[in-house]
Design a protein around this motif. Sequence first.
Motif, PDB file in Angstrom:
ATOM      1  N   THR A  10       0.834  -1.204   0.000  1.00 36.90           N
ATOM      2  CA  THR A  10       0.000   0.000   0.000  1.00 36.90           C
ATOM      3  C   THR A  10       0.870   1.257   0.000  1.00 36.90           C
ATOM      4  O   THR A  10       0.352   2.366   0.065  1.00 36.90           O
ATOM      5  CB  THR A  10      -0.932   0.030   1.244  1.00 36.90           C
ATOM      6  OG1 THR A  10      -0.104  -0.073   2.424  1.00 36.90           O
ATOM      7  CG2 THR A  10      -1.915  -1.120   1.229  1.00 36.90           C
ATOM      8  N   ARG A  33       0.502  -4.429   7.261  1.00 37.38           N
ATOM      9  CA  ARG A  33      -0.286  -4.647   8.482  1.00 37.38           C
ATOM     10  C   ARG A  33      -1.779  -4.617   8.190  1.00 37.38           C
ATOM     11  O   ARG A  33      -2.560  -5.225   8.898  1.00 37.38           O
ATOM     12  CB  ARG A  33       0.091  -3.615   9.546  1.00 37.38           C
ATOM     13  CG  ARG A  33       1.552  -3.754   9.998  1.00 37.38           C
ATOM     14  CD  ARG A  33       1.992  -2.531  10.746  1.00 37.38           C
ATOM     15  NE  ARG A  33       1.798  -1.336   9.930  1.00 37.38           N
ATOM     16  CZ  ARG A  33       1.996  -0.103  10.334  1.00 37.38           C
ATOM     17  NH1 ARG A  33       2.414   0.114  11.570  1.00 37.38           N
ATOM     18  NH2 ARG A  33       1.796   0.908   9.523  1.00 37.38           N
ATOM     19  N   SER A  34      -2.161  -3.915   7.108  1.00 44.93           N
ATOM     20  CA  SER A  34      -3.587  -3.842   6.750  1.00 44.93           C
ATOM     21  C   SER A  34      -3.958  -4.900   5.710  1.00 44.93           C
ATOM     22  O   SER A  34      -5.090  -4.912   5.218  1.00 44.93           O
ATOM     23  CB  SER A  34      -3.922  -2.444   6.222  1.00 44.93           C
ATOM     24  OG  SER A  34      -3.048  -2.107   5.157  1.00 44.93           O
ATOM     25  N   TYR A  61      11.175  -3.086   2.865  1.00 46.45           N
ATOM     26  CA  TYR A  61      11.249  -3.083   4.328  1.00 46.45           C
ATOM     27  C   TYR A  61      10.770  -1.738   4.847  1.00 46.45           C
ATOM     28  O   TYR A  61      10.850  -0.722   4.151  1.00 46.45           O
ATOM     29  CB  TYR A  61      12.704  -3.350   4.762  1.00 46.45           C
ATOM     30  CG  TYR A  61      12.849  -3.523   6.259  1.00 46.45           C
ATOM     31  CD1 TYR A  61      12.449  -4.704   6.872  1.00 46.45           C
ATOM     32  CD2 TYR A  61      13.372  -2.497   7.046  1.00 46.45           C
ATOM     33  CE1 TYR A  61      12.565  -4.868   8.243  1.00 46.45           C
ATOM     34  CE2 TYR A  61      13.496  -2.656   8.422  1.00 46.45           C
ATOM     35  CZ  TYR A  61      13.088  -3.842   9.010  1.00 46.45           C
ATOM     36  OH  TYR A  61      13.204  -4.002  10.355  1.00 46.45           O
TER      37      TYR A  61
HETATM   38  N1  LIG Z   1      11.378   7.213   0.257  1.00 42.62           N
HETATM   39  C1  LIG Z   1      12.542   7.193  -0.380  1.00 42.62           C
HETATM   40  O1  LIG Z   1      13.003   8.206  -0.951  1.00 42.62           O
HETATM   41  C2  LIG Z   1      13.341   5.909  -0.434  1.00 42.62           C
HETATM   42  C3  LIG Z   1      14.504   5.868  -1.209  1.00 42.62           C
HETATM   43  C4  LIG Z   1      15.223   4.665  -1.306  1.00 42.62           C
HETATM   44  C5  LIG Z   1      14.768   3.546  -0.628  1.00 42.62           C
HETATM   45  N2  LIG Z   1      13.629   3.635   0.127  1.00 42.62           N
HETATM   46  C6  LIG Z   1      13.166   2.449   0.872  1.00 42.62           C
HETATM   47  O2  LIG Z   1      11.831   2.141   0.570  1.00 42.62           O
HETATM   48  C7  LIG Z   1      11.278   1.390   1.672  1.00 42.62           C
HETATM   49  C8  LIG Z   1       9.881   1.890   1.913  1.00 42.62           C
HETATM   50  O3  LIG Z   1       9.929   3.196   2.421  1.00 42.62           O
HETATM   51  P1  LIG Z   1       8.878   4.283   2.044  1.00 42.62           P
HETATM   52  O4  LIG Z   1       9.204   5.501   2.811  1.00 42.62           O
HETATM   53  O5  LIG Z   1       8.786   4.407   0.553  1.00 42.62           O
HETATM   54  O6  LIG Z   1       7.508   3.700   2.630  1.00 42.62           O
HETATM   55  P2  LIG Z   1       6.224   3.260   1.828  1.00 42.62           P
HETATM   56  O7  LIG Z   1       6.494   1.980   1.111  1.00 42.62           O
HETATM   57  O8  LIG Z   1       5.624   4.393   1.062  1.00 42.62           O
HETATM   58  O9  LIG Z   1       5.081   3.038   2.970  1.00 42.62           O
HETATM   59  C9  LIG Z   1       5.077   2.112   3.945  1.00 42.62           C
HETATM   60  C10 LIG Z   1       4.480   0.735   3.530  1.00 42.62           C
HETATM   61  O10 LIG Z   1       4.966  -0.188   4.477  1.00 42.62           O
HETATM   62  C11 LIG Z   1       3.871  -0.744   5.197  1.00 42.62           C
HETATM   63  N3  LIG Z   1       4.311  -0.891   6.590  1.00 42.62           N
HETATM   64  C12 LIG Z   1       4.548   0.081   7.515  1.00 42.62           C
HETATM   65  N4  LIG Z   1       4.950  -0.478   8.666  1.00 42.62           N
HETATM   66  C13 LIG Z   1       4.986  -1.816   8.470  1.00 42.62           C
HETATM   67  C14 LIG Z   1       5.296  -2.943   9.293  1.00 42.62           C
HETATM   68  N5  LIG Z   1       5.668  -2.799  10.587  1.00 42.62           N
HETATM   69  N6  LIG Z   1       5.219  -4.183   8.752  1.00 42.62           N
HETATM   70  C15 LIG Z   1       4.819  -4.365   7.478  1.00 42.62           C
HETATM   71  N7  LIG Z   1       4.523  -3.338   6.641  1.00 42.62           N
HETATM   72  C16 LIG Z   1       4.582  -2.088   7.161  1.00 42.62           C
HETATM   73  C17 LIG Z   1       2.684   0.193   5.010  1.00 42.62           C
HETATM   74  O11 LIG Z   1       1.435  -0.465   5.076  1.00 42.62           O
HETATM   75  P3  LIG Z   1       0.624  -0.693   6.464  1.00 42.62           P
HETATM   76  O12 LIG Z   1       0.502   0.650   7.113  1.00 42.62           O
HETATM   77  O13 LIG Z   1      -0.685  -1.298   6.022  1.00 42.62           O
HETATM   78  O14 LIG Z   1       1.416  -1.652   7.274  1.00 42.62           O
HETATM   79  C18 LIG Z   1       2.958   0.674   3.584  1.00 42.62           C
HETATM   80  O15 LIG Z   1       2.484  -0.284   2.654  1.00 42.62           O
HETATM   81  C19 LIG Z   1      12.234   1.555   2.847  1.00 42.62           C
HETATM   82  O16 LIG Z   1      12.973   0.356   3.049  1.00 42.62           O
HETATM   83  C20 LIG Z   1      13.157   2.670   2.376  1.00 42.62           C
HETATM   84  O17 LIG Z   1      14.457   2.532   2.871  1.00 42.62           O
HETATM   85  C21 LIG Z   1      12.910   4.778   0.236  1.00 42.62           C
END
Ligand SMILES: NC(=O)c1ccc[n+]([C@@H]2O[C@H](COP(=O)([O-])OP(=O)(O)OC[C@H]3O[C@@H](n4cnc5c(N)ncnc54)[C@H](OP(=O)(O)O)[C@@H]3O)[C@@H](O)[C@H]2O)c1
Length: 275
Positions: A10, A33-34, A61
């Motif tokens: 999501t 989680r959802s 992650y």
């Molecule tokens: N943002 C950036 O610029 C960037 C750049 C490079 C790499 N990354 C990497 O991308 C990954 C995701 O980061 P993001 O900021 O883009 O977040 P994201 O994927 O936009 O949002 C969080 C997602 O993770 C789920 N989530 C949150 N807590 C969780 C838990 N305890 N267990 C299972 N699922 C969980 C959420 O769903 P629910 O709330 O339903 O659980 C949602 O689907 C990270 O590993 C990050 O290092 C990000």
Amino acid sequence: MQTILVLGGTGKTGRRVVTRLHERDVPVRIGSRSGDPAFDWEDPATWAPALQGVGAVYVSYYPDLAVPGAPEAVGAFARLAVDSGARRLVLLSGRGEEEAQAAERALIDSGADWTILRAAWFDQNFSENYLLEPVLAGHVVLPAGDVAEPFVDADDIADVAVAALTEDGHSGQVYELTGPRLLTFAEAVAAIAAASGREIGYTRVSPEDYASALAAEGVPADVIDLLIYLFTTVLDGRNASLGDGVRRALGRSPRDFADYAREAAATGIWKAGDA
Ligand SMILES: NC(=O)c1ccc[n+]([C@@H]2O[C@H](COP(=O)([O-])OP(=O)(O)OC[C@H]3O[C@@H](n4cnc5c(N)ncnc54)[C@H](OP(=O)(O)O)[C@@H]3O)[C@@H](O)[C@H]2O)c1
């Protein structure tokens, strides 16, 4: 085709992966989680039910592979996935994050057919994440100065992820995923201002002042630590170069930040503060 489990399905990249797999009529399960069944990185008992009948996994992650405990969790999950019959694992990682490479190694050591996506900062942080609020407020304040970053579009990451999940030829590849251009944060904010027709200021502050301001807003200490790490260590110049991952994986150029800004502006996302 066997079900593909999309962790973070999501979130910014995960939901785009899910959309693309639906379009290809591939059976998909959202792992968050959802989700149903729920998947929680903090609760290993939820992992096996989510993996039942799964042939491949998009491993995103949360919150970041650089946080303590991430390599152990990713390694344990990857071993369980392989034991459960999921051979193909595609890991979303961070570009220039040495700490994240321990998690990459843990996943590789599981014996899976692996693909690593080392992504730059996402364009969508300005429209779907913590930078949306300051953009709407008309003033972005960050501890980021002249160091440029090759912001990458989450749609490109999803395209590469889906290719790696569904096509042959991506196993054993580390793809450095960036946009086609280096921009400072001030330049990125200026591009959003131009696309949205809003006045948006940009101010650089020290990491210490940024941390104090976040603490005053009630942001938890571990989140502050992660943001300071990202804005200092990851943004120390090590990533101020373009990667060729999108072209290698897909045979085309990555999307430009200006195109992202134009399309995001057209959705009205940056109008919410006008009322
Ligand atoms: N943002 C950036 O610029 C960037 C750049 C490079 C790499 N990354 C990497 O991308 C990954 C995701 O980061 P993001 O900021 O883009 O977040 P994201 O994927 O936009 O949002 C969080 C997602 O993770 C789920 N989530 C949150 N807590 C969780 C838990 N305890 N267990 C299972 N699922 C969980 C959420 O769903 P629910 O709330 O339903 O659980 C949602 O689907 C990270 O590993 C990050 O290092 C990000």
